[in-house]
Motif scaffolding. Sequence first.
Motif, PDB file in Angstrom:
ATOM      1  N   PRO A 168      25.334  21.683  -8.486  1.00  0.00           N
ATOM      2  CA  PRO A 168      24.567  20.710  -7.698  1.00  0.00           C
ATOM      3  C   PRO A 168      24.712  21.022  -6.205  1.00  0.00           C
ATOM      4  O   PRO A 168      25.736  21.559  -5.776  1.00  0.00           O
ATOM      5  CB  PRO A 168      25.206  19.370  -8.045  1.00  0.00           C
ATOM      6  CG  PRO A 168      26.527  19.690  -8.636  1.00  0.00           C
ATOM      7  CD  PRO A 168      26.430  21.058  -9.236  1.00  0.00           C
ATOM      8  N   GLU A 169      23.663  20.653  -5.446  1.00  0.00           N
ATOM      9  CA  GLU A 169      23.604  21.001  -4.034  1.00  0.00           C
ATOM     10  C   GLU A 169      24.832  20.518  -3.244  1.00  0.00           C
ATOM     11  O   GLU A 169      25.404  21.258  -2.462  1.00  0.00           O
ATOM     12  CB  GLU A 169      22.312  20.440  -3.429  1.00  0.00           C
ATOM     13  CG  GLU A 169      22.246  20.430  -1.913  1.00  0.00           C
ATOM     14  CD  GLU A 169      22.145  21.821  -1.313  1.00  0.00           C
ATOM     15  OE1 GLU A 169      21.727  22.754  -2.039  1.00  0.00           O
ATOM     16  OE2 GLU A 169      22.505  21.980  -0.121  1.00  0.00           O
ATOM     17  N   HIS A 170      25.238  19.262  -3.495  1.00  0.00           N
ATOM     18  CA  HIS A 170      26.331  18.734  -2.665  1.00  0.00           C
ATOM     19  C   HIS A 170      27.614  19.517  -2.901  1.00  0.00           C
ATOM     20  O   HIS A 170      28.395  19.762  -1.993  1.00  0.00           O
ATOM     21  CB  HIS A 170      26.537  17.236  -2.931  1.00  0.00           C
ATOM     22  CG  HIS A 170      26.984  16.926  -4.326  1.00  0.00           C
ATOM     23  ND1 HIS A 170      28.305  16.854  -4.680  1.00  0.00           N
ATOM     24  CD2 HIS A 170      26.286  16.702  -5.462  1.00  0.00           C
ATOM     25  CE1 HIS A 170      28.402  16.593  -5.986  1.00  0.00           C
ATOM     26  NE2 HIS A 170      27.187  16.488  -6.473  1.00  0.00           N
ATOM     27  N   PRO A 220      26.491  30.103  -6.383  1.00  0.00           N
ATOM     28  CA  PRO A 220      26.564  28.747  -6.944  1.00  0.00           C
ATOM     29  C   PRO A 220      25.209  28.254  -7.446  1.00  0.00           C
ATOM     30  O   PRO A 220      25.124  27.608  -8.486  1.00  0.00           O
ATOM     31  CB  PRO A 220      27.057  27.903  -5.767  1.00  0.00           C
ATOM     32  CG  PRO A 220      27.837  28.842  -4.936  1.00  0.00           C
ATOM     33  CD  PRO A 220      27.180  30.182  -5.086  1.00  0.00           C
ATOM     34  N   ARG A 221      24.143  28.576  -6.700  1.00  0.00           N
ATOM     35  CA  ARG A 221      22.818  28.132  -7.148  1.00  0.00           C
ATOM     36  C   ARG A 221      22.393  28.853  -8.415  1.00  0.00           C
ATOM     37  O   ARG A 221      21.795  28.259  -9.309  1.00  0.00           O
ATOM     38  CB  ARG A 221      21.789  28.376  -6.045  1.00  0.00           C
ATOM     39  CG  ARG A 221      21.839  27.283  -5.010  1.00  0.00           C
ATOM     40  CD  ARG A 221      20.716  27.404  -4.003  1.00  0.00           C
ATOM     41  NE  ARG A 221      20.777  26.282  -3.085  1.00  0.00           N
ATOM     42  CZ  ARG A 221      20.284  26.293  -1.860  1.00  0.00           C
ATOM     43  NH1 ARG A 221      19.680  27.375  -1.423  1.00  0.00           N
ATOM     44  NH2 ARG A 221      20.374  25.241  -1.090  1.00  0.00           N
ATOM     45  N   LEU A 257      33.352  34.920  -2.243  1.00  0.00           N
ATOM     46  CA  LEU A 257      34.350  34.010  -2.808  1.00  0.00           C
ATOM     47  C   LEU A 257      33.739  32.703  -3.308  1.00  0.00           C
ATOM     48  O   LEU A 257      34.452  31.830  -3.799  1.00  0.00           O
ATOM     49  CB  LEU A 257      35.416  33.683  -1.747  1.00  0.00           C
ATOM     50  CG  LEU A 257      36.330  34.845  -1.353  1.00  0.00           C
ATOM     51  CD1 LEU A 257      37.153  34.459  -0.131  1.00  0.00           C
ATOM     52  CD2 LEU A 257      37.235  35.232  -2.501  1.00  0.00           C
ATOM     53  N   ALA A 258      32.412  32.590  -3.178  1.00  0.00           N
ATOM     54  CA  ALA A 258      31.759  31.288  -3.351  1.00  0.00           C
ATOM     55  C   ALA A 258      32.162  30.561  -4.641  1.00  0.00           C
ATOM     56  O   ALA A 258      32.497  29.382  -4.606  1.00  0.00           O
ATOM     57  CB  ALA A 258      30.246  31.442  -3.297  1.00  0.00           C
ATOM     58  N   VAL A 259      32.123  31.243  -5.779  1.00  0.00           N
ATOM     59  CA  VAL A 259      32.426  30.527  -7.015  1.00  0.00           C
ATOM     60  C   VAL A 259      33.859  30.818  -7.453  1.00  0.00           C
ATOM     61  O   VAL A 259      34.202  30.681  -8.625  1.00  0.00           O
ATOM     62  CB  VAL A 259      31.430  30.874  -8.138  1.00  0.00           C
ATOM     63  CG1 VAL A 259      30.043  30.391  -7.768  1.00  0.00           C
ATOM     64  CG2 VAL A 259      31.409  32.360  -8.413  1.00  0.00           C
ATOM     65  N   SER A 277      25.740  37.826 -15.858  1.00  0.00           N
ATOM     66  CA  SER A 277      26.855  36.868 -15.853  1.00  0.00           C
ATOM     67  C   SER A 277      28.153  37.579 -15.482  1.00  0.00           C
ATOM     68  O   SER A 277      29.033  36.975 -14.861  1.00  0.00           O
ATOM     69  CB  SER A 277      26.956  36.151 -17.198  1.00  0.00           C
ATOM     70  OG  SER A 277      26.928  37.074 -18.248  1.00  0.00           O
ATOM     71  N   LEU A 278      28.252  38.879 -15.840  1.00  0.00           N
ATOM     72  CA  LEU A 278      29.430  39.653 -15.424  1.00  0.00           C
ATOM     73  C   LEU A 278      29.541  39.656 -13.903  1.00  0.00           C
ATOM     74  O   LEU A 278      30.595  39.376 -13.325  1.00  0.00           O
ATOM     75  CB  LEU A 278      29.292  41.090 -15.941  1.00  0.00           C
ATOM     76  CG  LEU A 278      30.398  42.065 -15.551  1.00  0.00           C
ATOM     77  CD1 LEU A 278      31.616  41.844 -16.430  1.00  0.00           C
ATOM     78  CD2 LEU A 278      29.934  43.519 -15.668  1.00  0.00           C
ATOM     79  N   ARG A 279      28.399  39.943 -13.249  1.00  0.00           N
ATOM     80  CA  ARG A 279      28.408  40.059 -11.788  1.00  0.00           C
ATOM     81  C   ARG A 279      28.646  38.724 -11.107  1.00  0.00           C
ATOM     82  O   ARG A 279      29.250  38.653 -10.035  1.00  0.00           O
ATOM     83  CB  ARG A 279      27.083  40.655 -11.313  1.00  0.00           C
ATOM     84  CG  ARG A 279      26.955  42.107 -11.685  1.00  0.00           C
ATOM     85  CD  ARG A 279      25.563  42.607 -11.414  1.00  0.00           C
ATOM     86  NE  ARG A 279      25.335  43.866 -12.127  1.00  0.00           N
ATOM     87  CZ  ARG A 279      24.127  44.323 -12.415  1.00  0.00           C
ATOM     88  NH1 ARG A 279      23.059  43.641 -12.055  1.00  0.00           N
ATOM     89  NH2 ARG A 279      23.993  45.462 -13.052  1.00  0.00           N
ATOM     90  N   ARG A 280      28.126  37.654 -11.721  1.00  0.00           N
ATOM     91  CA  ARG A 280      28.334  36.341 -11.095  1.00  0.00           C
ATOM     92  C   ARG A 280      29.800  35.955 -11.119  1.00  0.00           C
ATOM     93  O   ARG A 280      30.240  35.091 -10.373  1.00  0.00           O
ATOM     94  CB  ARG A 280      27.496  35.283 -11.805  1.00  0.00           C
ATOM     95  CG  ARG A 280      26.024  35.436 -11.470  1.00  0.00           C
ATOM     96  CD  ARG A 280      25.138  34.581 -12.331  1.00  0.00           C
ATOM     97  NE  ARG A 280      23.768  35.086 -12.267  1.00  0.00           N
ATOM     98  CZ  ARG A 280      22.785  34.638 -13.016  1.00  0.00           C
ATOM     99  NH1 ARG A 280      23.011  33.676 -13.901  1.00  0.00           N
ATOM    100  NH2 ARG A 280      21.585  35.137 -12.905  1.00  0.00           N
ATOM    101  N   GLY A 281      30.569  36.597 -12.002  1.00  0.00           N
ATOM    102  CA  GLY A 281      32.001  36.315 -12.075  1.00  0.00           C
ATOM    103  C   GLY A 281      32.840  37.233 -11.208  1.00  0.00           C
ATOM    104  O   GLY A 281      34.059  37.232 -11.308  1.00  0.00           O
ATOM    105  N   MET A 282      32.191  38.053 -10.395  1.00  0.00           N
ATOM    106  CA  MET A 282      32.936  38.941  -9.502  1.00  0.00           C
ATOM    107  C   MET A 282      32.349  38.851  -8.112  1.00  0.00           C
ATOM    108  O   MET A 282      31.141  38.932  -7.943  1.00  0.00           O
ATOM    109  CB  MET A 282      32.793  40.400  -9.964  1.00  0.00           C
ATOM    110  CG  MET A 282      33.350  40.692 -11.319  1.00  0.00           C
ATOM    111  SD  MET A 282      33.055  42.432 -11.709  1.00  0.00           S
ATOM    112  CE  MET A 282      33.765  42.496 -13.339  1.00  0.00           C
TER     113      MET A 282
END
Lengths: 365, 489
Positions: A106-108, A100-101, A150-152, A72-77
């Motif tokens: 959600p996909e949209h 994001p996945r 930059l996705a999330v 979760s740390l990495r998903r935030g960077m």
Amino acid sequence: MIRFEGVSRSYGDVTAVQDVTLHVPAGELVVLIGPSGSGKTTCLKMINRLIEPTQGRVLVNGRDVAQTDPQSLRRGMGYVIQSVGLFPHLSAKQNIQVVPRLLGWPEHRSAARADELLEAVGLDPASFRDRYPRELSGGQQQRVGVARALAVDPPILLMDEPFGAVDPLTREHLQDEFLELQRRLRKTVVLVTHDMKEAVKMADRICVMNRGRIEQYATPEELLQNPGNRFVRQFVGSDRALTRLSRVVVGDMMLPAATLTLHTPAAQAEQALGEHASMYVSDGGVLVGWIMLQALLESGSVEAGYTALAPHHALSRTESVREALSQMIELGVANLPVIDDTGALVGQLGLEQVVTLTGTEKRPE
Amino acid sequence: MSLPPRSLVALLGSAVGALALVELGPWRPGWLLFKANRLVLGEAHSAFSLEPLAALVLLGLWLAAAAVALAPWRSRPWLLALLASAAFVLTLLLVAGATRELTQGEPLSARVSLEGGVWLTLLATYVTLFGAVSEAPRRFRALLVAPVLAAFIWLALSGALSELGIVRELVNQGGDFRAELARHLALSGTSLLLAALIGVPAAVASWRSSSVARWVLPGAGLVQTLPSLALFGLLIAPLAQLGRTLTVGTALLVVLAGLVPVVALLVLRRGRRLEASGAAAGPWQPVSTVLKLLPVAPGALLAVMLAVVINGVLAAFLGAGSAPTWPGWREPLTVLGVRGIGSAPALIALTLYALLPIVRNTYTGLSSVPKAATEAGRGMGMSPWQLLLRVELPLALPLVIEGLRAATVLTIGTTTVAYLIGAGGLGVFIQRGIDQVVPDLVLLGAVPIILLALIADALLRGLGGLLTPRGLREPQAEVLPRARATATT
């Protein structure tokens, strides 16, 4: 935002990073720079726990990362690496959608975000979203890599030589675009490079590392003006005066330019040229050339005596003074006009101003 | 697409085709062998002695194919396929007609066998078509081999060759053939399934941990060096013992007991998600190694039981024997088929042999995943499982399928020896043919094995192509125009 507190990392007897204490303020772009093996990449990877410190701790937002779940740390960077590391079996859009996945968007929503980010990094979503990495140029891949990071919309971006794998022209382009993006997004960025030019151009602060230690941590101006020790002085290079010039843009240094127009009466022009060695000539505000007193006297009028000047020889306000100096040397002149997008003359830059910029440097020793 | 100046493969094929026809001095390739009955010496007939005109045309076709193989024409693949297909069909017609003529008025015991010339011609067709297909655009490849396949199917359905020795033997063996074919397929299929179920995870584990790789990779290679006969011999005693001593109930209990530590290990792992190198050698290391090794024996037992049951079900489904039923808790494992001879040792040996290509290809596939992709995946916050399922396996998939393909072709061939341990399969006919000195009976075993291997090979190649992620496929002409088309919309 990110804080290293007495961090060391050793592999057996080899110490990769030794007692590093460093603070990366929120919203700043900090460059870690140093020769290979200086520990800069190790430091970067300790932020997202790809490498664990053997001593000391790394804090992100005041929390010790060792206490945080690495995933979760990495998903935030955001994380961008030199070889880009796009997943070859996924399209550009799917690459951007990875995090994001993982987070269960959600996909949209993730699809819309992917389009938005492709747009932001200068790739037309309609034509690029379904392309596979193999169908992209190096620069385009790197752009998708940045978009993916930059996705999330993470507050922190970690970049490991992000512009290393592309040709110099594309690299400068990507740097400019990223700076533009950064001005808007204000992320906390830690960027690793070994290119001093890149560091000076991008950084709010530069951390020079050598053999696992910090040699100097300062703003680029400070670093170039007062290299803290011999290593830093050597590393920033003997052309550091020139390097400093790349931090300053023409618009900040230029002086107002006195101009003649094509139709200025000869007598009035002669008087004006008595005060200046030469003057720029404009027509309806647009720069057309320059004239010297002698040429005016020989030809009898501004229109007949001026020397035409190609617009690409003139400077723009956003160019660095270093580039301006190079242009002067190439053309063999001590002064160049500055024009805006419409070609209108907005000022001039002379060698005297360039020299005053570098002249304030203290003499070493 | 630019063609190489000549197609050496097709040239070789055409030359073989021509050689199968010409008679020069001592070189007299026979086409059909006539015997008044199975036991007497036969007399060989060459193609020219059977049907001079057809043989001449056939020779012309092969020489034309050789000439085309040397010509740098764009239409070369098409012409080659056309010529080879025509030669193939003509060969079939020649063989069918000549066989009917030779057996006319002879008793049913008379045998006409295919001789070297025909086999050479089949080889020539295969090689020439292979050369043609490899030069043709991908999407037309199926079209090129269609005529030959159609002729083959016609041959099988029409009974045009019913007078041929091999077909007469087939009729003689009757239901036996169907049953042994079913056993062959069931043995091969079960072994492959098991080898895939064991091999792919073993390769993944080897890829993740070098200490596992140290054992698995050489181990899989070592098995290949054991002769199948020796392996069968080694398996008889322990399997017989196992079948007699364990009841179905205890066996299931042992399996269950073996699974507990695995689950415990997984739960423990979940508790502390440390993965950096510093954490790997923690105090849990020796414990987790032991826990990893504990389930090996129960796992092997489970594999053997599964293999025997799956094989029984599969064989029954395909038409050999009846499906195994629940024997009850107290019955010995022998009832399920875990015995010293029969399908159990055959399945174990075949599974072990099939492991190597699967393990090695999966491992190679995983090693070929770009480091940058795995680093990016980890850096983006993928767990080891997510990394495996979303990045590593999809990227390794083409090579995994390739390993399965190699294993399939290998296993279909190796299953031939299963009859040695009493498990049946098409090897039965080969052995019978050798015992009775009836080459046609040997062929009845061998030809279906070759066909099965070729079909499986083609199917898995196709599957490999389908499963290769689009981003990894060889750049094709369609890719760029597609990208351009979207750019303009």
